[in-house]
Scaffold this motif. Structure first.
Motif, PDB file in Angstrom:
ATOM      1  N   ALA A 337       9.111  97.019  20.614  1.00 13.10           N
ATOM      2  CA  ALA A 337       7.999  97.192  20.019  1.00 13.10           C
ATOM      3  C   ALA A 337       8.023  96.975  18.263  1.00 13.10           C
ATOM      4  O   ALA A 337       7.310  96.293  17.943  1.00 13.10           O
ATOM      5  CB  ALA A 337       7.745  98.931  19.894  1.00 13.10           C
ATOM      6  N   ASP A 338       9.181  97.095  17.788  1.00 14.38           N
ATOM      7  CA  ASP A 338       9.697  97.115  16.413  1.00 14.38           C
ATOM      8  C   ASP A 338       9.549  95.350  16.173  1.00 14.38           C
ATOM      9  O   ASP A 338       8.822  94.801  15.071  1.00 14.38           O
ATOM     10  CB  ASP A 338      11.001  97.572  16.151  1.00 14.38           C
ATOM     11  CG  ASP A 338      11.182  97.695  14.446  1.00 14.38           C
ATOM     12  OD1 ASP A 338      10.371  97.625  13.734  1.00 14.38           O
ATOM     13  OD2 ASP A 338      12.362  97.827  14.255  1.00 14.38           O
ATOM     14  N   ARG A 339      10.226  94.786  17.136  1.00 13.93           N
ATOM     15  CA  ARG A 339      10.196  93.393  16.772  1.00 13.93           C
ATOM     16  C   ARG A 339       8.892  92.524  17.088  1.00 13.93           C
ATOM     17  O   ARG A 339       8.658  91.792  16.438  1.00 13.93           O
ATOM     18  CB  ARG A 339      11.155  92.918  18.140  1.00 13.93           C
ATOM     19  CG  ARG A 339      11.437  91.315  18.044  1.00 13.93           C
ATOM     20  CD  ARG A 339      12.570  90.870  19.014  1.00 13.93           C
ATOM     21  NE  ARG A 339      12.976  89.728  19.246  1.00 13.93           N
ATOM     22  CZ  ARG A 339      12.722  88.574  20.130  1.00 13.93           C
ATOM     23  NH1 ARG A 339      12.254  89.276  21.339  1.00 13.93           N
ATOM     24  NH2 ARG A 339      13.088  87.532  19.915  1.00 13.93           N
ATOM     25  N   GLY A 389       8.105 100.889  15.125  1.00 13.71           N
ATOM     26  CA  GLY A 389       7.986 101.756  16.271  1.00 13.71           C
ATOM     27  C   GLY A 389       9.253 101.531  17.032  1.00 13.71           C
ATOM     28  O   GLY A 389      10.580 101.118  16.703  1.00 13.71           O
ATOM     29  N   GLY A 390       9.327 102.179  18.106  1.00 15.70           N
ATOM     30  CA  GLY A 390      10.636 102.322  19.166  1.00 15.70           C
ATOM     31  C   GLY A 390      11.250 103.570  18.647  1.00 15.70           C
ATOM     32  O   GLY A 390      10.949 104.241  17.751  1.00 15.70           O
ATOM     33  N   GLN A 391      12.442 103.802  19.266  1.00 13.96           N
ATOM     34  CA  GLN A 391      13.108 105.026  18.834  1.00 13.96           C
ATOM     35  C   GLN A 391      13.778 104.558  17.449  1.00 13.96           C
ATOM     36  O   GLN A 391      14.487 103.591  17.343  1.00 13.96           O
ATOM     37  CB  GLN A 391      14.139 105.455  19.856  1.00 13.96           C
ATOM     38  CG  GLN A 391      14.597 106.830  20.116  1.00 13.96           C
ATOM     39  CD  GLN A 391      15.381 106.700  21.616  1.00 13.96           C
ATOM     40  OE1 GLN A 391      15.300 106.410  22.402  1.00 13.96           O
ATOM     41  NE2 GLN A 391      16.504 107.336  21.186  1.00 13.96           N
ATOM     42  N   THR A 392      13.791 105.687  16.474  1.00 16.12           N
ATOM     43  CA  THR A 392      14.412 105.587  15.390  1.00 16.12           C
ATOM     44  C   THR A 392      16.097 105.620  15.487  1.00 16.12           C
ATOM     45  O   THR A 392      16.112 106.778  16.077  1.00 16.12           O
ATOM     46  CB  THR A 392      14.012 106.430  14.198  1.00 16.12           C
ATOM     47  OG1 THR A 392      12.515 106.559  14.201  1.00 16.12           O
ATOM     48  CG2 THR A 392      14.576 106.227  12.910  1.00 16.12           C
ATOM     49  N   PRO A 393      16.816 104.749  15.318  1.00 17.69           N
ATOM     50  CA  PRO A 393      18.256 104.902  15.457  1.00 17.69           C
ATOM     51  C   PRO A 393      18.852 106.019  14.534  1.00 17.69           C
ATOM     52  O   PRO A 393      18.220 106.222  13.651  1.00 17.69           O
ATOM     53  CB  PRO A 393      18.628 103.548  15.011  1.00 17.69           C
ATOM     54  CG  PRO A 393      17.623 102.956  14.293  1.00 17.69           C
ATOM     55  CD  PRO A 393      16.402 103.363  14.670  1.00 17.69           C
ATOM     56  N   ARG A 394      19.788 106.750  15.255  1.00 12.51           N
ATOM     57  CA  ARG A 394      20.471 107.497  14.401  1.00 12.51           C
ATOM     58  C   ARG A 394      20.820 107.198  13.023  1.00 12.51           C
ATOM     59  O   ARG A 394      20.735 108.023  12.051  1.00 12.51           O
ATOM     60  CB  ARG A 394      21.888 108.151  15.013  1.00 12.51           C
ATOM     61  CG  ARG A 394      21.603 108.928  16.517  1.00 12.51           C
ATOM     62  CD  ARG A 394      23.141 109.237  17.170  1.00 12.51           C
ATOM     63  NE  ARG A 394      23.821 109.982  16.255  1.00 12.51           N
ATOM     64  CZ  ARG A 394      23.824 111.406  16.312  1.00 12.51           C
ATOM     65  NH1 ARG A 394      22.989 111.937  17.230  1.00 12.51           N
ATOM     66  NH2 ARG A 394      24.531 112.160  15.308  1.00 12.51           N
ATOM     67  N   LEU A 395      21.441 106.144  12.789  1.00 15.08           N
ATOM     68  CA  LEU A 395      21.979 105.564  11.451  1.00 15.08           C
ATOM     69  C   LEU A 395      20.777 105.580  10.518  1.00 15.08           C
ATOM     70  O   LEU A 395      20.888 105.870   9.468  1.00 15.08           O
ATOM     71  CB  LEU A 395      22.618 104.144  11.730  1.00 15.08           C
ATOM     72  CG  LEU A 395      23.917 104.138  12.085  1.00 15.08           C
ATOM     73  CD1 LEU A 395      24.219 102.680  12.497  1.00 15.08           C
ATOM     74  CD2 LEU A 395      24.899 105.103  11.640  1.00 15.08           C
TER      75      LEU A 395
END
Ligand SMILES: Cc1cc2nc3c(=O)[nH]c(=O)nc-3n(C[C@H](O)[C@H](O)[C@H](O)COP(=O)(O)OP(=O)(O)OC[C@H]3O[C@@H](n4cnc5c(N)ncnc54)[C@H](O)[C@@H]3O)c2cc1C
Length: 402
Positions: A337-339, A389-395
């Motif tokens: 999604a982000d891409r 979008g998509g899951q936001t990474p922990r970092l």
């Protein structure tokens, strides 16, 4: 920049990581940590903070507190203010060399096995492992004397992560194609000083010859990125400083004051390159190897750093085999999604503002005027600094991987 960031993200995990880079970090010919600057969005700032990089580069970072968008020869313009959007800044402009030295300092003190400078010369990707041939040296001492001879090294791994740029050799070895569209434009980049210091405003200006951006720098000057046809860019590279400055002023206008000084000019050919897949057996792509964008919206590195953060998180939790198909499939799904959003947004901007037909220009002018009046549209644009979008990474949430 993406590969070094990714390797550092994995440094604290139990994975054994080797980083291969053909050009030494401090070298004048380093193609990633070069004379350019990068506008880091807020997600990138948080990732760098979590990696211990932000504190090392903050002193050279200029905050973008407002963005001014205009179309040459038209009344319409839009102004976005960071505070109005509830953020301290839309992003931070940092010289690539500063990012590079912070990353390499941290890497040198980490457990990552550095193969630098070493060129990847051969790669065989099998069902269970990847075999790589590296060519190293000769290394020279500062005195110019040869310190080591040429050597060849073989490395085997469970997974190869391609962060080797738009022409990725690893991508080709993995049998993944790329769709490439040449914009027939070159980005002309130069640092330019005006007769008054900036107030933290970044300018995006669409001109008949191509889009230009002027981003604030820490020392009060600007870095200008001007996309032009190849022939115009070649001519602009030859101009003496005064003539270059007056041409720049003619296209840019006076909103930043009078341009009084220009540094060295450099040119980068522009294309959109998109890998048709993000992974295949034992190989995965991040950064420009996965997608290389037009710099008009300053999104390429930000997107690549989010690739790195998501992949690091997945691999850190992947267990025994970091190259297992399930881990790579999850990476491709999480990045889709982000891409799609960033590539579509960036390419759409180039096309919309590259269209010189009268009705399109009039609609654009109206669009910019309306945009300036519409808070929801402004907020949507402001969110680009976080990702699409998509899951936001922990970092990117400022959390450690483990
Ligand atoms: C003018 C311009 C301005 C930009 N401004 C911005 C901005 O403001 N914000 C933003 O987010 N993005 C920006 N970008 C995009 C950003 O620069 C790129 O997205 C970013 O550099 C991608 O980094 P990368 O590490 O994936 O690839 P690269 O920078 O291409 O790095 C690839 C690395 O792989 C190494 N390598 C290649 N082949 C081999 C081999 N066979 N063996 C060993 N090593 C190898 C190379 O030496 C290099 O160091 C801009 C781009 C341009 C052209």
């Amino acid at each position: 920049m993406v590969g070094a960031s990714f390797a550092l993200a994995l440094a604290e995990t139990p994975l054994r990581v080797a980083l291969v880079e053909s050009v030494a970090p401090g070298s004048q010919s380093q193609p990633s940590f070069d004379e350019r600057t990068t506008a880091l969005g807020n997600a990138s700032r948080r990732i760098f903070h979590a990696l211990g990089i932000w504190d090392r580069i903050a002193h050279e970072a200029a905050a973008i507190r407002a963005i001014h968008v205009s179309d040459a020869g038209r009344f319409g313009f839009a102004r976005l203010d960071a505070r109005e959007q509830g953020v301290e800044a839309f992003g931070y402009v940092v010289p690539n060399r500063v990012i590079g030295s912070a990353l390499w300092e941290r890497l040198a003190a980490s457990g990552v096995a550095l193969r630098v400078p070493a060129n990847l010369e051969g790669i065989e990707i099998g069902a269970d492992r990847v075999d790589i041939t590296l060519r190293r040296g000769p290394q020279t001492a500062p005195s110019g004397a040869a310190q080591s001879a040429i050597s060849v090294e073989h490395v085997s791994a469970r997974l190869v992560v391609a962060a080797d740029g738009a022409e990725s050799r690893v991508r080709k070895a993995a049998g993944i194609d790329a769709q490439v569209r040449d914009y027939d434009q070159v980005a002309l980049v130069a640092n330019v000083a005006a007769d008054r210091p900036h107030d933290g405003t970044a300018f995006e200006r669409f001109t008949p010859s191509g889009p230009m951006a002027a981003l604030p720098l820490h020392d009060g000057s600007y870095t200008v990125v001007w996309a032009r046809s190849t022939s115009q860019a070649q001519k602009a590279l030859q101009l003496d400083e005064r003539t270059f400055l007056s041409e720049l002023q003619r296209h840019f206008g006076w909103r930043a004051g009078r341009f009084v000084r220009a540094g060295r000019r450099a040119a980068y050919p522009l294309q959109l390159s998109r890998a048709t897949a993000l992974a295949s057996s034992r190989a995965v792509l991040i950064g420009n190897a996965a997608q290389a964008l037009h710099p008009v919206a300053g999104q390429g590195f930000n997107l690549g750093l989010r690739d790195a953060a998501v992949l690091a998180e997945i691999l850190a939790g992947a267990g025994e085999d970091p190259g297992a198909p399930d881990a790579l499939r999850r990476f491709a799904e999480q990045r889709a999604a982000d891409r799609r959003g960033v590539v579509g947004f960036t390419d759409g901007l180039v096309r919309l503002f590259g269209d010189s037909r009268g009705p399109v220009r009039a609609a654009r002018n109206l669009g910019l005027l309306l945009f300036d009046l519409m808070p929801p549209a402004k907020s949507a644009l402001a969110r680009i600094s976080i990702g699409f979008g998509g899951q936001t990474p922990r970092l990117a949430r400022g959390l450690p991987l483990l």
